[in-house]
Scaffold this motif. Structure first.
Motif, PDB file in Angstrom:
ATOM      1  N   HIS A  43       0.840  -1.230  -0.226  1.00  0.00           N
ATOM      2  CA  HIS A  43      -0.008   0.027  -0.116  1.00  0.00           C
ATOM      3  C   HIS A  43       0.914   1.312  -0.075  1.00  0.00           C
ATOM      4  N   ASN A  44       0.396   2.252  -0.631  1.00  0.00           N
ATOM      5  CA  ASN A  44       1.043   3.664  -0.734  1.00  0.00           C
ATOM      6  C   ASN A  44       0.425   4.410   0.184  1.00  0.00           C
ATOM      7  N   LEU A  45       1.140   4.970   1.181  1.00  0.00           N
ATOM      8  CA  LEU A  45       0.493   5.740   2.413  1.00  0.00           C
ATOM      9  C   LEU A  45       1.349   6.893   2.537  1.00  0.00           C
ATOM     10  N   ASP A  46       2.063   7.307   1.498  1.00  0.00           N
ATOM     11  CA  ASP A  46       2.844   8.444   1.524  1.00  0.00           C
ATOM     12  C   ASP A  46       1.956   9.696   1.116  1.00  0.00           C
ATOM     13  N   GLY A  47       2.537  10.859   1.678  1.00  0.00           N
ATOM     14  CA  GLY A  47       1.913  12.234   1.608  1.00  0.00           C
ATOM     15  C   GLY A  47       0.759  12.426   2.518  1.00  0.00           C
ATOM     16  N   ALA A  48       0.412  13.818   2.267  1.00  0.00           N
ATOM     17  CA  ALA A  48      -0.276  14.381   3.329  1.00  0.00           C
ATOM     18  C   ALA A  48      -1.863  14.082   3.198  1.00  0.00           C
ATOM     19  N   ASP A  49      -2.154  13.914   1.801  1.00  0.00           N
ATOM     20  CA  ASP A  49      -3.424  13.770   1.238  1.00  0.00           C
ATOM     21  C   ASP A  49      -3.810  12.211   0.782  1.00  0.00           C
ATOM     22  N   VAL A  50      -3.432  11.396   1.711  1.00  0.00           N
ATOM     23  CA  VAL A  50      -3.810  10.303   1.023  1.00  0.00           C
ATOM     24  C   VAL A  50      -5.132   9.650   0.781  1.00  0.00           C
ATOM     25  N   ASP A  51      -5.311   9.079  -0.106  1.00  0.00           N
ATOM     26  CA  ASP A  51      -6.587   8.428  -0.524  1.00  0.00           C
ATOM     27  C   ASP A  51      -6.893   7.091  -0.341  1.00  0.00           C
ATOM     28  N   LEU A  52      -7.391   6.695   0.929  1.00  0.00           N
ATOM     29  CA  LEU A  52      -7.367   5.336   1.334  1.00  0.00           C
ATOM     30  C   LEU A  52      -8.391   4.609   0.482  1.00  0.00           C
ATOM     31  N   GLY A  53      -9.133   5.137  -0.511  1.00  0.00           N
ATOM     32  CA  GLY A  53      -9.823   4.430  -1.621  1.00  0.00           C
ATOM     33  C   GLY A  53      -9.058   3.727  -2.742  1.00  0.00           C
ATOM     34  N   HIS A  54      -7.830   4.449  -2.731  1.00  0.00           N
ATOM     35  CA  HIS A  54      -6.739   4.083  -3.812  1.00  0.00           C
ATOM     36  C   HIS A  54      -5.405   3.921  -3.282  1.00  0.00           C
ATOM     37  N   THR A  55      -4.891   3.069  -2.626  1.00  0.00           N
ATOM     38  CA  THR A  55      -3.784   2.927  -1.918  1.00  0.00           C
ATOM     39  C   THR A  55      -2.725   1.732  -2.474  1.00  0.00           C
ATOM     40  N   ILE A  56      -3.598   0.673  -3.212  1.00  0.00           N
ATOM     41  CA  ILE A  56      -2.956  -0.603  -3.507  1.00  0.00           C
ATOM     42  C   ILE A  56      -2.007  -0.194  -4.788  1.00  0.00           C
ATOM     43  N   MET A  57      -0.482  -0.358  -4.565  1.00  0.00           N
ATOM     44  CA  MET A  57       0.405  -0.070  -5.577  1.00  0.00           C
ATOM     45  C   MET A  57       0.895  -1.701  -6.219  1.00  0.00           C
ATOM     46  N   ALA A  58       0.678  -2.587  -5.466  1.00  0.00           N
ATOM     47  CA  ALA A  58       1.251  -4.005  -6.186  1.00  0.00           C
ATOM     48  C   ALA A  58       0.410  -4.740  -5.244  1.00  0.00           C
ATOM     49  N   ILE A  59       0.085  -5.854  -5.898  1.00  0.00           N
ATOM     50  CA  ILE A  59      -0.831  -7.118  -5.119  1.00  0.00           C
ATOM     51  C   ILE A  59      -0.645  -8.476  -5.916  1.00  0.00           C
ATOM     52  N   GLU A  60      -0.631  -9.672  -5.108  1.00  0.00           N
ATOM     53  CA  GLU A  60      -0.393 -10.953  -5.734  1.00  0.00           C
ATOM     54  C   GLU A  60      -1.432 -11.626  -4.946  1.00  0.00           C
ATOM     55  N   ALA A  64      12.745   9.137   6.344  1.00  0.00           N
ATOM     56  CA  ALA A  64      13.759   9.536   7.280  1.00  0.00           C
ATOM     57  C   ALA A  64      13.285  10.588   8.304  1.00  0.00           C
ATOM     58  N   ALA A  65      11.838  11.090   7.959  1.00  0.00           N
ATOM     59  CA  ALA A  65      11.440  11.837   9.046  1.00  0.00           C
ATOM     60  C   ALA A  65      10.722  11.025  10.328  1.00  0.00           C
ATOM     61  N   GLY A  66      10.758   9.677  10.127  1.00  0.00           N
ATOM     62  CA  GLY A  66       9.902   8.662  10.939  1.00  0.00           C
ATOM     63  C   GLY A  66       8.442   8.580  10.570  1.00  0.00           C
ATOM     64  N   ASP A  67       7.792   9.149   9.199  1.00  0.00           N
ATOM     65  CA  ASP A  67       6.517   8.822   9.188  1.00  0.00           C
ATOM     66  C   ASP A  67       6.641   7.832   8.084  1.00  0.00           C
ATOM     67  N   ILE A  68       5.259   7.020   8.450  1.00  0.00           N
ATOM     68  CA  ILE A  68       4.866   5.723   7.426  1.00  0.00           C
ATOM     69  C   ILE A  68       4.673   6.345   6.316  1.00  0.00           C
ATOM     70  N   ILE A  69       5.128   5.534   5.058  1.00  0.00           N
ATOM     71  CA  ILE A  69       4.941   5.893   3.588  1.00  0.00           C
ATOM     72  C   ILE A  69       4.493   4.874   2.904  1.00  0.00           C
ATOM     73  N   ALA A  70       4.348   3.473   3.618  1.00  0.00           N
ATOM     74  CA  ALA A  70       3.939   2.342   2.932  1.00  0.00           C
ATOM     75  C   ALA A  70       3.622   1.093   3.831  1.00  0.00           C
ATOM     76  N   SER A  71       2.810   0.219   3.372  1.00  0.00           N
ATOM     77  CA  SER A  71       2.642  -1.067   4.171  1.00  0.00           C
ATOM     78  C   SER A  71       2.713  -2.234   3.288  1.00  0.00           C
ATOM     79  N   PHE A  72       3.361  -3.344   3.994  1.00  0.00           N
ATOM     80  CA  PHE A  72       3.564  -4.444   3.263  1.00  0.00           C
ATOM     81  C   PHE A  72       2.643  -5.373   4.098  1.00  0.00           C
ATOM     82  N   CYS A  73       1.622  -6.139   3.289  1.00  0.00           N
ATOM     83  CA  CYS A  73       0.790  -6.842   4.105  1.00  0.00           C
ATOM     84  C   CYS A  73       0.689  -8.465   3.543  1.00  0.00           C
ATOM     85  N   ILE A  74       0.454  -9.524   4.487  1.00  0.00           N
ATOM     86  CA  ILE A  74       0.379 -10.739   3.789  1.00  0.00           C
ATOM     87  C   ILE A  74      -1.037 -11.263   4.560  1.00  0.00           C
TER      88      ILE A  74
END
Length: 243
Positions: free
Chosen positions: A53-70, A123-133
């Motif tokens: 999931h792409n969670l980068d940026g201040a205006d994350v659209d939670l309706g469209h976060t999947i960057m890649a999926i298997e 580098a600022a410590g903010d979450i920018i992506a998640s990897f889920c199984i």
């Protein structure tokens, strides 16, 4: 069981790697971990979904976060699809350690999943992506049911009431519907028999879980509780004033 153990071990290794490093962007993470996703999904088989999931940026659209999926058929999602309710928790506090392993999830059609999530920081410590199984347990549960039908009945201990922590849907509307249904179910009586305090309690649960941040959530909640939109906002204000 072996598959679940292997996936948890893989997630733990990813977590160690994520804790040691920082990344400039979600795209960098995608380049690095796309081959890992394919390898995990291929080795584990079609009942294991792997998602980035792409969670980068201040205006994350939670309706469209999947960057890649298997193996997206497990939850019915695809690239460009939504986050789950856990995405709301991340956006509340991007610097918190949200890594979690072996927790329960549930699909929109009622199948139980065993899930693990690892979060990557900049580098600022903010979450920018998640990897889920996400492991679909239904094949194992069907096999267990067949064995139980064949084997003599044995005394068992009752399992603890562990409610699902994550809800999956093909869009945020279906995720929101599941979360509303769960909150209503926790009250223990049909909406038609709920008191004013019961309905306020539902709003409080949903507000704590981030549902009220979703688009058109109040309108949907009001409809499910059989109250007006104005009344739902009034209940929400009341529960927030208590805090």
């Amino acid at each position: 069981m072996a598959t679940q153990t292997a996936m948890r071990q893989a997630a733990a290794v990813l977590a160690e790697d994520a804790a040691r490093q920082t990344y400039e962007s979600a795209e960098e993470i995608l380049r690095l971990y796309r081959p890992v996703m394919r390898a995990l999904a291929t080795a584990a088989g079609p009942s294991v979904e792997v998602v980035l999931h792409n969670l980068d940026g201040a205006d994350v659209d939670l309706g469209h976060t999947i960057m890649a999926i298997e193996n997206g058929h497990v939850t019915g999602r695809s690239v460009g699809g939504p986050s789950t309710n856990l995405g709301l928790d991340v956006l509340k506090d991007r610097q918190k350690d949200h890594d979690a392993f072996g927790y329960r999830g549930r699909t929109s059609d009622g199948r139980e999943l065993r899930c693990s999530s690892v979060y990557f920081h900049n580098a600022a410590g903010d979450i920018i992506a998640s990897f889920c199984i996400n492991v679909d347990l239904s094949p194992l549960q069907q096999a267990r049911n067949m064995l139980e039908a064949l084997l003599p009945v044995a005394a068992t201990t009752a399992a603890a009431d562990e409610r699902p922590q994550e809800h999956f849907g093909t869009d945020l509307v279906s995720v929101m519907d599941q979360m509303i249904a769960e909150a209503i179910g926790e009250i223990g009586r049909p909406v038609e028999q709920m008191t004013r305090d019961d309905k306020i309690a539902v709003l409080e649960k949903l507000d704590q879980r981030g549902v009220t941040q979703m688009r058109k959530s109040i309108e949907t909640i009001a409809k499910r509780l059989h109250v007006s939109r104005v009344t739902a906002y009034s209940y929400l204000d009341e529960t927030r004033s208590r805090g």
